[in-house]
Every structure is written in C-alpha cells, then in structure tokens.
Write a protein that holds these residues in place. Sequence first.
Motif, PDB file in Angstrom:
ATOM      1  N   LEU A 226      -5.885  -4.409  -1.259  1.00  0.00           N
ATOM      2  CA  LEU A 226      -4.638  -4.517  -1.139  1.00  0.00           C
ATOM      3  C   LEU A 226      -5.117  -3.807   0.835  1.00  0.00           C
ATOM      4  O   LEU A 226      -3.966  -4.708   1.619  1.00  0.00           O
ATOM      5  CB  LEU A 226      -3.258  -3.131  -1.708  1.00  0.00           C
ATOM      6  N   THR A 227      -6.012  -3.451   1.178  1.00  0.00           N
ATOM      7  CA  THR A 227      -6.291  -3.015   2.333  1.00  0.00           C
ATOM      8  C   THR A 227      -7.129  -3.250   3.124  1.00  0.00           C
ATOM      9  O   THR A 227      -7.163  -3.560   4.528  1.00  0.00           O
ATOM     10  CB  THR A 227      -5.977  -1.794   2.459  1.00  0.00           C
TER      11      THR A 227
ATOM     12  N   ILE B 160       4.934  -2.914  -7.086  1.00  0.00           N
ATOM     13  CA  ILE B 160       4.113  -3.392  -6.595  1.00  0.00           C
ATOM     14  C   ILE B 160       3.396  -5.261  -5.843  1.00  0.00           C
ATOM     15  O   ILE B 160       3.339  -5.462  -7.507  1.00  0.00           O
ATOM     16  CB  ILE B 160       2.730  -2.825  -6.009  1.00  0.00           C
ATOM     17  N   LYS B 161       3.602  -5.847  -4.915  1.00  0.00           N
ATOM     18  CA  LYS B 161       2.650  -7.389  -5.215  1.00  0.00           C
ATOM     19  C   LYS B 161       1.407  -6.859  -5.273  1.00  0.00           C
ATOM     20  O   LYS B 161       0.691  -6.600  -4.529  1.00  0.00           O
ATOM     21  CB  LYS B 161       3.233  -8.200  -3.826  1.00  0.00           C
ATOM     22  N   ALA B 162       0.370  -8.092  -6.351  1.00  0.00           N
ATOM     23  CA  ALA B 162      -1.036  -7.799  -6.363  1.00  0.00           C
ATOM     24  C   ALA B 162      -1.123  -8.865  -4.697  1.00  0.00           C
ATOM     25  O   ALA B 162      -1.632  -9.942  -5.146  1.00  0.00           O
ATOM     26  CB  ALA B 162      -1.008  -8.568  -7.587  1.00  0.00           C
ATOM     27  N   ASP B 163      -1.231  -8.872  -3.854  1.00  0.00           N
ATOM     28  CA  ASP B 163      -2.308  -9.472  -2.982  1.00  0.00           C
ATOM     29  C   ASP B 163      -3.834  -8.465  -2.693  1.00  0.00           C
ATOM     30  O   ASP B 163      -4.027  -7.903  -1.927  1.00  0.00           O
ATOM     31  CB  ASP B 163      -1.388  -8.312  -1.340  1.00  0.00           C
ATOM     32  N   LEU B 164      -4.119  -8.997  -3.026  1.00  0.00           N
ATOM     33  CA  LEU B 164      -6.349  -8.878  -3.376  1.00  0.00           C
ATOM     34  C   LEU B 164      -6.742  -9.690  -2.093  1.00  0.00           C
ATOM     35  O   LEU B 164      -7.577 -10.474  -2.557  1.00  0.00           O
ATOM     36  CB  LEU B 164      -6.434  -9.384  -5.073  1.00  0.00           C
TER      37      LEU B 164
ATOM     38  N   PHE C 105       0.527  -1.240   0.030  1.00  0.00           N
ATOM     39  CA  PHE C 105       0.464   0.245  -0.090  1.00  0.00           C
ATOM     40  C   PHE C 105       1.094   1.435  -0.293  1.00  0.00           C
ATOM     41  O   PHE C 105       0.674   2.579  -0.695  1.00  0.00           O
ATOM     42  CB  PHE C 105      -0.769  -0.335   1.226  1.00  0.00           C
ATOM     43  N   LEU C 106       2.047   1.266   0.750  1.00  0.00           N
ATOM     44  CA  LEU C 106       3.446   2.187   0.661  1.00  0.00           C
ATOM     45  C   LEU C 106       3.783   2.357  -0.216  1.00  0.00           C
ATOM     46  O   LEU C 106       3.429   4.162  -0.736  1.00  0.00           O
ATOM     47  CB  LEU C 106       4.292   2.563   2.201  1.00  0.00           C
TER      48      LEU C 106
ATOM     49  N   SER D 263      -8.162   4.321   3.362  1.00  0.00           N
ATOM     50  CA  SER D 263      -6.697   3.616   1.753  1.00  0.00           C
ATOM     51  C   SER D 263      -7.070   4.994   1.023  1.00  0.00           C
ATOM     52  O   SER D 263      -6.588   6.314   0.475  1.00  0.00           O
ATOM     53  CB  SER D 263      -7.809   2.669   1.893  1.00  0.00           C
ATOM     54  N   SER D 264      -8.396   5.931   0.767  1.00  0.00           N
ATOM     55  CA  SER D 264      -8.568   6.337  -0.282  1.00  0.00           C
ATOM     56  C   SER D 264      -8.102   8.329  -0.338  1.00  0.00           C
ATOM     57  O   SER D 264      -6.890   8.965  -0.891  1.00  0.00           O
ATOM     58  CB  SER D 264      -9.740   6.926  -0.543  1.00  0.00           C
TER      59      SER D 264
END
Length: 493
Positions: free
Chosen positions: A398-399, A456-460, A279-280, A407-408
């Motif tokens: 991601l979050t 960025i890793k796609a951690d869905l 996310f960062l 997050s937005s």
Amino acid sequence: GGRAGFSGQVGTGEEPSPAEARRAACAAGMVQQEPGGAAAAAGTAEVRLSRRRWVVVLLFSSYSLCNAFQWIQYSSINNVFLRFYGVSTFAIDWLSMSYMLTYIPLLFPVAWLLDKRGLRLIALAGSALNALGAWVKLGSLKPHLFPITVLGQVICSLAQVFILGMPSRIASVWFGSHEVSTACSIAVFGNQLGIAVGFLVPPVLVPNVEDVEKLAYHISIMFFMTAGVATALFILVVIVFKEKPPHPPSRAQALIQSRPPEEYSYVQSILRLLRNANFLLLMVTYGLNTGCFYALSTLLNRMVIHHYPGEEVNAGRIGLTIILSGMVGALISGIWLDRTKTYKQTTLVIYIMSLAGMIAYTFTLSLGHLWVVFVTAGVLGFFMTGYLPLGFEFAAELTYPESEGTSSGLLNVSAQIFGIAFTIGQGQIMDRYGTKAGNIFLCSFLFLGTVMTAFIKADLRRQQANLDNEQTVIQSGERPEGPRSSSAPTGCS
C-alpha cells in the motif's frame, strides 16, 4: 539509497553517470521527465539473487527469537516470579509491557537510523542490546534485586525497537518479488518461535519450589543460557550480516536504489504515510489484532491458573500451541500471498477467523476440559499470529516506494499502544468480573477490526512497480537504439 550494484549494460560492471543513463533511456524512447530516469536506470540494473539471503534472514530470525523469549519469560511463569521477588501481579505484567512502552517513543529515531545507515547497523545494535540485557538480568538473582531485573528487561526492550521493523525491509532488500512474502514470514517466524520457547522453557527450567535458594538457582540457569545464546548470536551478526546484496533482487528494489539519496526526506515520507487512507485503516486494524494477541500472551498464565490451579506447565504448553499453530499460519499465508497476491481478501478472511477463534476460546476456557482449551487456543493462534506477516506485507504494498522500516514501524507502534491498553484493561476486568468478561472485551475490538478491514482498498503499488518495470525492459528490448522517432518524449537532449 546509492547506486551500488548497477551496471551500464548488464555484465560490464561499470556504473553509468546519471546523464549517460538518462541519454540511454531517452534513446529507447522511455522517459518523459526526471523520475522516469530512475525507472530507466532500474531497467538497466542487473537483477540477481544472492545466496547469502537465506543466511541473513535466518540469522535475523534467530536473534529476534532470543529477544522475544526474553519478553515473555516472566509472564509465562508469572506466579513464580511474583513469589520470588515479592511484588504485585501488576509489576510482573509491566515487565512484559515495558517492551510495548519503550517502542512507542523510540520507533521514529530508529526508523530514521534504518533509512540513513541501513540494515547492518540496526542489526548490530539490536543483537548487542539483546545480549547486554540478558547479562544484566544475571545480577538480579536475589529477591530484593527486582530493580536490576527491570533494568535488564528495559535494555532488552530497547533491542526490540531495533528488531520489530526489520522483517519486511530484509525481505525487500534481499529477496526477489516471487519470494518476498515468504521471506517476510520467515523473518516474523523467529519472533513467534521465541515467544513459543518463552512459554515452553521457563516452566520446565524454573519449577515452582518453596525454597528461595533453590528457586534462585533454577532462575540463574535460565538467565545464563539466555545470555550465552544472545552473545553467540551477536558475534554471528558481526561476522555474517551484510548491508545488502551486490545486485538488487527485484525491479522494484532496483527502482528504489536508483533514486538519488537527496530525493528522499524521512519526515515527508511519514507525512505521506499518514495521508494514505488505506494505510491508516490498516494501521488501526493491525494494532487491534496484534494488541489483542499481546494482551492474551501476557495474561495467559493468570487465565489458565485461575481455571486449572497448579497447571503452570500446561499453561506454558497452551501458549506454545498458540504460537506454533500461528507460525504454521504465518508461513502458509506468506506462501499463499506470493502465489496469489490477494492481499485484501486474505487479510479479511484471516481477521474474520481470528474473531471466530477468540469467541470459541472465550466460551470454552471455563468448561473444565484442558484438551478443549488446547484445541481452541491452537485455532486462535493459527489465524491471529498468522496475521502478523500479512499486515507487514500488505503495508509494504500500500505504501511503496516508502521505506518498509517506516511502514512496519508505524504498524508496530499501533500494536504496542493497543497492547498496553488491552493488557491493562483486560487485567482489570479479569480481577473484577472474571476471565470471560476480559475475553469478551477483546472479542469486541476484534469485531471492530474486522469491519474496518473490509473498507481497505487493495492499492498494490509494489506489484504495479514490478509489472511496469518488466514492461519497460521488454519495450526497450524491442526498440533497439537508433534514430529518434518523432514520437520520442520531450525533455531528452
């Protein structure tokens, strides 16, 4: 929070106690510990889509449009307001940058309010402040009243704090998992359309005439129309906008609503987000891309007039082209995401194309052919503006299960910080070294953002929650209540 919209068994309309929900879940052999109870409760929730959802998202989109119009209405005819108020270019640029500046300190209080009090209060506050700011500007129709126009713009910038973080929250609370990205695109769409109208309408309504009295008259028409529209939209929000639908629209949303309010801590939520490395990375890359877009929008009139003197109306049309093609890009990317769920790949491709578009725009602006500028600006807008809803939706994935408003909001803070830095930086570089140097400055940061996006890793997580819950419901359907098997989880009584 809360458990509104749940029923112990689908269609009964009765709300089970936490203990009953837990016993039912245990009997189905699904729960190991307390958090699993929420999953089970989500499994028994009646998931249903509300017809009102499209009205809610379109109404939000409309007052977001009106607020975005007020952001860019000064910059799009920068030279006209410059002469009318007799102030510096930098002062007019600050009317645009005030939107970015107020957002940064006020994001956290407003995001906290969104979590504690919900969507309706935030919608009312945003649309009310937007209308108030529009009316205040009507008191600034004399050249010596520049401070009044600044006050009106600051009030509108406060409204924007209540608007920018809402698209992904509205999409999640009101829309099903198969349409959530499309809904987010429509919500962002309004803001983009507002900027488009802000580029197109002011040059037409306020021609660059010499007579100050006539100029004041033209400006008053624009301000009166804006105030009328903003007021009508506020009244509609009061009548139409609801907190949430009667039933959760997706399993992931049911899971969030089944969580007791005391489990949620806003400060802990922010700390978790700031410890989330993916996310960062997204936060910085989103800030770089959107900051470039803000700087480009604010300084566009100056750039075009520098190379094509007297073309104020065409400068507005070029801005319009950037936004309209971007809106098409945003809508296509939203539909594409709902179909494919390829968040990482889509984000990276769009970022690379934004960089390519920016390079093309940089080296064709000074060629002397306006039609070429229209084409390159359109390509740039398609990808750069198309990226905005992508960022929101990728962040929500991601979050999850953190609040989409938070997050937005963090993405937007990043965008405002980079937006101010890039607008000031590019403005200074343009004054000293010309427009090409200023645009190369933006290209270098887009290149940096492209490289970072690749990491960025796609951690869905939201997709996973929907899948897990569907599987849980299927399992519970296959295992009717009866004697507990020896393999039943511990902790059930």
